[in-house]
Design a protein around this motif. Structure first.
Motif, PDB file in Angstrom:
ATOM      1  N   LYS A  69      30.477  40.846  40.835  1.00 54.98           N
ATOM      2  CA  LYS A  69      31.248  40.442  39.436  1.00 54.98           C
ATOM      3  C   LYS A  69      31.865  39.233  39.289  1.00 54.98           C
ATOM      4  O   LYS A  69      32.545  38.788  40.357  1.00 54.98           O
ATOM      5  CB  LYS A  69      32.493  41.759  39.348  1.00 54.98           C
ATOM      6  CG  LYS A  69      33.676  41.619  38.502  1.00 54.98           C
ATOM      7  CD  LYS A  69      34.437  42.774  38.518  1.00 54.98           C
ATOM      8  CE  LYS A  69      35.883  42.114  37.751  1.00 54.98           C
ATOM      9  NZ  LYS A  69      36.716  43.120  37.386  1.00 54.98           N
ATOM     10  N   GLY A  96      33.197  38.702  36.103  1.00 56.03           N
ATOM     11  CA  GLY A  96      34.089  38.834  34.864  1.00 56.03           C
ATOM     12  C   GLY A  96      33.358  39.979  34.276  1.00 56.03           C
ATOM     13  O   GLY A  96      32.889  40.942  34.789  1.00 56.03           O
ATOM     14  N   GLY A  97      33.733  40.255  32.846  1.00 57.28           N
ATOM     15  CA  GLY A  97      33.632  41.621  32.270  1.00 57.28           C
ATOM     16  C   GLY A  97      32.374  42.210  32.262  1.00 57.28           C
ATOM     17  O   GLY A  97      32.219  43.548  32.220  1.00 57.28           O
ATOM     18  N   ASP A 105      32.119  44.874  34.886  1.00 58.30           N
ATOM     19  CA  ASP A 105      32.993  45.733  34.654  1.00 58.30           C
ATOM     20  C   ASP A 105      32.084  46.821  33.923  1.00 58.30           C
ATOM     21  O   ASP A 105      32.212  48.087  34.041  1.00 58.30           O
ATOM     22  CB  ASP A 105      34.078  45.471  34.177  1.00 58.30           C
ATOM     23  CG  ASP A 105      35.339  44.959  34.851  1.00 58.30           C
ATOM     24  OD1 ASP A 105      35.447  45.187  36.278  1.00 58.30           O
ATOM     25  OD2 ASP A 105      36.065  44.091  34.393  1.00 58.30           O
ATOM     26  N   TRP A 111      41.036  51.888  36.462  1.00 64.33           N
ATOM     27  CA  TRP A 111      42.025  51.472  35.864  1.00 64.33           C
ATOM     28  C   TRP A 111      43.129  52.200  35.315  1.00 64.33           C
ATOM     29  O   TRP A 111      43.257  52.540  34.165  1.00 64.33           O
ATOM     30  CB  TRP A 111      41.798  50.420  34.768  1.00 64.33           C
ATOM     31  CG  TRP A 111      40.895  49.187  35.362  1.00 64.33           C
ATOM     32  CD1 TRP A 111      39.527  49.068  35.464  1.00 64.33           C
ATOM     33  CD2 TRP A 111      41.555  48.120  35.782  1.00 64.33           C
ATOM     34  NE1 TRP A 111      39.310  47.887  36.035  1.00 64.33           N
ATOM     35  CE2 TRP A 111      40.416  47.252  36.423  1.00 64.33           C
ATOM     36  CE3 TRP A 111      42.938  47.718  36.122  1.00 64.33           C
ATOM     37  CZ2 TRP A 111      40.643  45.951  36.735  1.00 64.33           C
ATOM     38  CZ3 TRP A 111      43.087  46.281  36.679  1.00 64.33           C
ATOM     39  CH2 TRP A 111      42.101  45.616  36.789  1.00 64.33           C
ATOM     40  N   VAL A 169      45.758  36.748  34.086  1.00 62.41           N
ATOM     41  CA  VAL A 169      44.333  36.915  35.144  1.00 62.41           C
ATOM     42  C   VAL A 169      43.131  36.541  34.362  1.00 62.41           C
ATOM     43  O   VAL A 169      42.837  37.263  33.362  1.00 62.41           O
ATOM     44  CB  VAL A 169      44.428  38.390  35.402  1.00 62.41           C
ATOM     45  CG1 VAL A 169      43.374  38.704  36.562  1.00 62.41           C
ATOM     46  CG2 VAL A 169      45.710  38.964  36.245  1.00 62.41           C
ATOM     47  N   GLY A 170      42.191  35.965  34.999  1.00 63.69           N
ATOM     48  CA  GLY A 170      41.126  35.639  34.363  1.00 63.69           C
ATOM     49  C   GLY A 170      40.361  34.218  34.945  1.00 63.69           C
ATOM     50  O   GLY A 170      41.060  33.582  35.679  1.00 63.69           O
ATOM     51  N   ARG A 171      39.145  34.183  34.376  1.00 67.08           N
ATOM     52  CA  ARG A 171      38.542  32.928  34.516  1.00 67.08           C
ATOM     53  C   ARG A 171      39.343  31.745  34.039  1.00 67.08           C
ATOM     54  O   ARG A 171      39.882  31.763  32.787  1.00 67.08           O
ATOM     55  CB  ARG A 171      37.126  32.762  34.178  1.00 67.08           C
ATOM     56  CG  ARG A 171      36.319  33.961  34.637  1.00 67.08           C
ATOM     57  CD  ARG A 171      34.850  33.749  34.009  1.00 67.08           C
ATOM     58  NE  ARG A 171      34.669  34.369  32.759  1.00 67.08           N
ATOM     59  CZ  ARG A 171      34.640  33.522  31.511  1.00 67.08           C
ATOM     60  NH1 ARG A 171      34.327  32.410  31.750  1.00 67.08           N
ATOM     61  NH2 ARG A 171      34.725  34.170  30.229  1.00 67.08           N
ATOM     62  N   GLN A 178      38.105  28.638  27.527  1.00 67.66           N
ATOM     63  CA  GLN A 178      37.680  29.868  26.563  1.00 67.66           C
ATOM     64  C   GLN A 178      39.218  30.560  26.628  1.00 67.66           C
ATOM     65  O   GLN A 178      39.434  31.161  25.573  1.00 67.66           O
ATOM     66  CB  GLN A 178      36.699  30.625  26.896  1.00 67.66           C
ATOM     67  CG  GLN A 178      36.417  32.063  26.131  1.00 67.66           C
ATOM     68  CD  GLN A 178      35.863  33.123  26.785  1.00 67.66           C
ATOM     69  OE1 GLN A 178      34.798  32.864  27.860  1.00 67.66           O
ATOM     70  NE2 GLN A 178      36.013  34.350  26.558  1.00 67.66           N
ATOM     71  N   LEU A 229      46.889  34.424  38.067  1.00 68.67           N
ATOM     72  CA  LEU A 229      45.899  34.769  39.027  1.00 68.67           C
ATOM     73  C   LEU A 229      44.481  34.348  38.642  1.00 68.67           C
ATOM     74  O   LEU A 229      44.037  34.779  37.587  1.00 68.67           O
ATOM     75  CB  LEU A 229      45.594  36.430  39.657  1.00 68.67           C
ATOM     76  CG  LEU A 229      44.438  36.597  40.282  1.00 68.67           C
ATOM     77  CD1 LEU A 229      44.477  36.120  41.750  1.00 68.67           C
ATOM     78  CD2 LEU A 229      44.406  38.293  40.269  1.00 68.67           C
ATOM     79  N   THR A 263      40.620  31.686  39.126  1.00 72.49           N
ATOM     80  CA  THR A 263      39.792  30.587  39.520  1.00 72.49           C
ATOM     81  C   THR A 263      38.913  29.998  38.498  1.00 72.49           C
ATOM     82  O   THR A 263      38.715  30.673  37.686  1.00 72.49           O
ATOM     83  CB  THR A 263      38.882  31.099  40.727  1.00 72.49           C
ATOM     84  OG1 THR A 263      37.868  31.917  40.048  1.00 72.49           O
ATOM     85  CG2 THR A 263      39.659  31.703  41.844  1.00 72.49           C
ATOM     86  N   GLU A 308      42.700  32.540  43.396  1.00 72.95           N
ATOM     87  CA  GLU A 308      41.737  33.224  44.188  1.00 72.95           C
ATOM     88  C   GLU A 308      41.153  34.519  43.317  1.00 72.95           C
ATOM     89  O   GLU A 308      41.656  34.758  42.259  1.00 72.95           O
ATOM     90  CB  GLU A 308      42.216  33.757  45.362  1.00 72.95           C
ATOM     91  CG  GLU A 308      43.465  34.637  45.149  1.00 72.95           C
ATOM     92  CD  GLU A 308      44.222  35.067  46.267  1.00 72.95           C
ATOM     93  OE1 GLU A 308      43.809  35.739  47.077  1.00 72.95           O
ATOM     94  OE2 GLU A 308      45.471  34.963  46.554  1.00 72.95           O
ATOM     95  N   SER A 361      40.982  38.118  43.431  1.00 71.78           N
ATOM     96  CA  SER A 361      41.437  39.308  44.054  1.00 71.78           C
ATOM     97  C   SER A 361      41.656  40.665  43.333  1.00 71.78           C
ATOM     98  O   SER A 361      42.469  40.697  42.442  1.00 71.78           O
ATOM     99  CB  SER A 361      43.004  39.021  44.756  1.00 71.78           C
ATOM    100  OG  SER A 361      43.554  40.043  45.170  1.00 71.78           O
ATOM    101  N   MET A 407      46.885  36.625  26.701  1.00 71.51           N
ATOM    102  CA  MET A 407      45.477  36.306  26.241  1.00 71.51           C
ATOM    103  C   MET A 407      45.211  35.303  25.051  1.00 71.51           C
ATOM    104  O   MET A 407      44.829  35.812  24.045  1.00 71.51           O
ATOM    105  CB  MET A 407      44.590  37.517  26.116  1.00 71.51           C
ATOM    106  CG  MET A 407      44.464  38.511  27.629  1.00 71.51           C
ATOM    107  SD  MET A 407      43.582  39.554  27.421  1.00 71.51           S
ATOM    108  CE  MET A 407      41.715  39.103  27.358  1.00 71.51           C
ATOM    109  N   LEU A 467      38.885  42.651  28.378  1.00 70.63           N
ATOM    110  CA  LEU A 467      39.095  43.955  29.057  1.00 70.63           C
ATOM    111  C   LEU A 467      40.572  43.902  29.663  1.00 70.63           C
ATOM    112  O   LEU A 467      41.163  45.157  29.673  1.00 70.63           O
ATOM    113  CB  LEU A 467      38.342  44.130  30.258  1.00 70.63           C
ATOM    114  CG  LEU A 467      36.844  44.311  29.628  1.00 70.63           C
ATOM    115  CD1 LEU A 467      36.006  44.202  31.283  1.00 70.63           C
ATOM    116  CD2 LEU A 467      36.575  45.746  29.252  1.00 70.63           C
ATOM    117  N   TYR A 515      43.246  47.365  29.788  1.00 71.85           N
ATOM    118  CA  TYR A 515      44.224  47.627  31.046  1.00 71.85           C
ATOM    119  C   TYR A 515      45.512  47.310  30.792  1.00 71.85           C
ATOM    120  O   TYR A 515      46.243  48.472  31.310  1.00 71.85           O
ATOM    121  CB  TYR A 515      43.691  46.524  32.232  1.00 71.85           C
ATOM    122  CG  TYR A 515      42.007  46.506  32.617  1.00 71.85           C
ATOM    123  CD1 TYR A 515      41.186  47.353  32.109  1.00 71.85           C
ATOM    124  CD2 TYR A 515      41.406  45.376  33.155  1.00 71.85           C
ATOM    125  CE1 TYR A 515      40.232  47.324  32.263  1.00 71.85           C
ATOM    126  CE2 TYR A 515      40.127  45.139  33.489  1.00 71.85           C
ATOM    127  CZ  TYR A 515      39.497  46.418  33.109  1.00 71.85           C
ATOM    128  OH  TYR A 515      38.032  46.075  33.449  1.00 71.85           O
TER     129      TYR A 515
END
Ligand code: ADP
Length: 496
Positions: free
Chosen positions: A15, A17-18, A21, A260, A307-309, A313, A337, A339, A364, A366, A382, A391, A395
């Motif tokens: 994975k 990204g989304g 999932d 989740w 959290v995310g890329r 975007q 969090l 990368t 990282e 994680s 977001m 997503l 969550y």
């Protein structure tokens, strides 16, 4: 029905990204509805090292790639806790690499070849395994050539004759565009290299090919399905998409609540919580996160997280700007969090260095930390430029973490902005803003932080969010209806 899933990601195998999932969860939901889904993945190193039992089958597939004949071996596994079969196309030269698509900010140079082989290998596998298939469900550009192969090279022969295909666009910005000479790798006739079919501004485009040749198209939210019909979110494909508008459907992603849910989250240990005891549960998780990230243990300071890329975007330029401004003035803690782009790694690390009491950054990937952050944070950010579905906001709702989002794509479809009216009628679940500016984000955050200090309003937002049900059931049923319609109608003729 027998559905074949062609995807380059599926949790828990691999994975980024989304997409991972969705392709880890949707097949299981379809199986619960009585359908047989078979998932095909490239045997990426990440998938092979995921700790899931994988067996060799002894079945080999072969395909011409340009002048070469390339051979792959099929490996077999299952999605954990399910009967869903997974086949992995093993070809070490292509897939045994540290990452899936790119390294150190650069795409692998032979991505066209790697995924051309994947597309052909999956089609070959249908014959080799004598697999019953009623529809091929392709995901994103990596599987984009499959609908074209089915309608051209493979169309005259069993078992591919009459097969229908669907393409789900998880993110239109990832198009798989390659220089035109790569057309020779595909084995497809040059006559298809024209602006109505496989060509995209002089390049060969996997995604456009899928859009043109698939029998039905979906994307991952109703709002994004509308947005991509025009610029700028059409990303140059708006013409091709308008042409297929009648076959384009927006189906919102669901959440895998087995993975989740704060009540059963394997990463939360003793601090699991549900709607009845979220206040203590979240407070304990917040303490744990603050301790872990060396932030001062301040229960009443709002903790804002992302959290995310780390990609343009996702709005990290706005986050960095507001963070810098706030870190000097506002009593709030920031946790990031992710990368991605080196420029965000640098900007975020330097902010964390400058404001160690207010900013903590982990560059990282994680899984564990992403769950803890969802549970511990008060506010989830977001501010995306665009968001096909998203997503993390879903969550967040389940974890009692209030989302602050830009009103775009799936974020529009899933978060209800807190206004006097929506608070009064009990539908508010978060905060949203329209303009893509740091000022608009700061204003939305300001509203959120004011609400945070107003206990009655804050608990109402949390409790309304935690009650939302974004499980897969409803969306899986929509996919089933679409499969049925597409199969009944049969292959659609492609305009030359
Ligand atoms: P996208 O598919 O555009 O990346 P989504 O919100 O649809 O965005 O899905 C992102 C998924 O990837 C979420 O499950 C998120 O938690 C996860 N994710 C992204 N970056 C990280 C990271 N650095 N560590 C852990 N999980 C991550």
């Amino acid at each position: 029905m027998n559905i074949l899933f062609a995807t380059s990601e599926a949790t828990p195998f691999c994975k980024t990204g989304g997409l991972g999932d969705v392709c880890g969860a949707l097949p299981r939901e379809l199986a619960k509805l009585g359908h047989r889904v078979t998932v095909f993945l490239p045997a990426f190193r990440q998938a092979r090292q995921a700790g899931i039992p994988i067996e060799p089958t002894g079945v080999y597939v072969e395909a011409p790639i340009g002048q070469k004949h390339v051979r792959g071996h099929l490996l077999h596994s299952r999605l954990p806790n399910s009967d869903v079969e997974v086949f992995l196309v093993d070809q070490d030269h292509y897939y045994d690499r540290p990452h899936l698509y790119r390294e150190e900010g650069e795409d692998y140079r032979d991505n066209c070849e790697r995924f051309t082989f994947y597309c052909r290998a999956v089609l070959e596998a249908i014959a080799k395994l004598a697999l019953p298939v009623d529809a091929v469900h392709c995901h994103d550009w990596t599987a984009g050539l499959m609908p074209a192969y089915i309608k051209t090279l493979y169309s005259a022969h069993k078992p591919w004759r009459g097969l229908v295909s669907l393409l789900t666009i998880h993110n239109l910005a990832y198009q798989g565009n390659f220089w035109h000479w790569d057309m020779a790798l595909t084995g497809l006739d040059w006559k298809y290299f024209n602006w109505r079919q496989m060509e995209f501004y002089g390049n060969l485009s996997f995604l456009k090919t899928g859009i043109v040749f698939a029998d039905a198209l979906t994307t991952v939210s109703p709002t994004y399905a509308r947005e991509i019909l025009s610029a700028p979110l059409g990303a140059g494909m708006e013409g091709a998409l308008q042409h297929r508008q009648a076959d384009l459907h927006g189906i919102i992603n669901g959440v895998d609540y087995q993975e989740w849910s704060p009540a059963s989250d394997r990463f939360l240990g003793d601090h699991r919580y549900d709607r009845q005891n979220y206040a203590e549960g979240k407070a304990a998780c917040k303490r744990r996160l603050q301790q872990r990230l060396h932030l001062p243990q301040r229960p009443d300071t709002p903790l804002l997280a992302a959290v995310g890329r780390l990609a343009d975007q996702k709005g990290y330029d706005l986050i960095v700007r507001v963070m810098r401004h706030w870190a000097e003035r506002v009593d709030a803690q920031w946790v990031v969090l992710g990368t991605g782009e080196p420029k965000y790694h640098e900007a975020l690390s330097s902010l964390a260095g400058e404001f160690p009491d207010r900013v903590a950054v982990r560059l990282e990937f994680s899984e564990e930390l992403s769950h803890l952050i969802e549970a511990a944070a008060d506010v989830f950010l977001m501010p995306s430029q665009y968001e096909p579905c998203g997503l993390n906001q879903l969550y967040s709702l389940r974890y009692g973490t209030v989302p602050v989002v830009r009103a775009t794509g799936g974020l529009v479809d899933t978060v209800v902005n807190a206004t006097e009216a929506t608070l009064a009628n009990g539908t508010a679940t978060g905060f949203s803003f329209d303009d893509y500016t740091s000022l608009a984000l700061a204003e939305a955050l300001d509203r959120a932080v004011r609400a945070y200090h107003h206990q009655a309003v804050w608990s109402q937002l949390i409790e309304t969010g935690m009650r939302q049900d974004w499980s897969w059931g409803h969306s899986a049923e929509q996919y089933v209806r679409l499969y049925e319609r597409t199969i009944r109608r049969g292959p659609v003729e492609v305009q030359a």
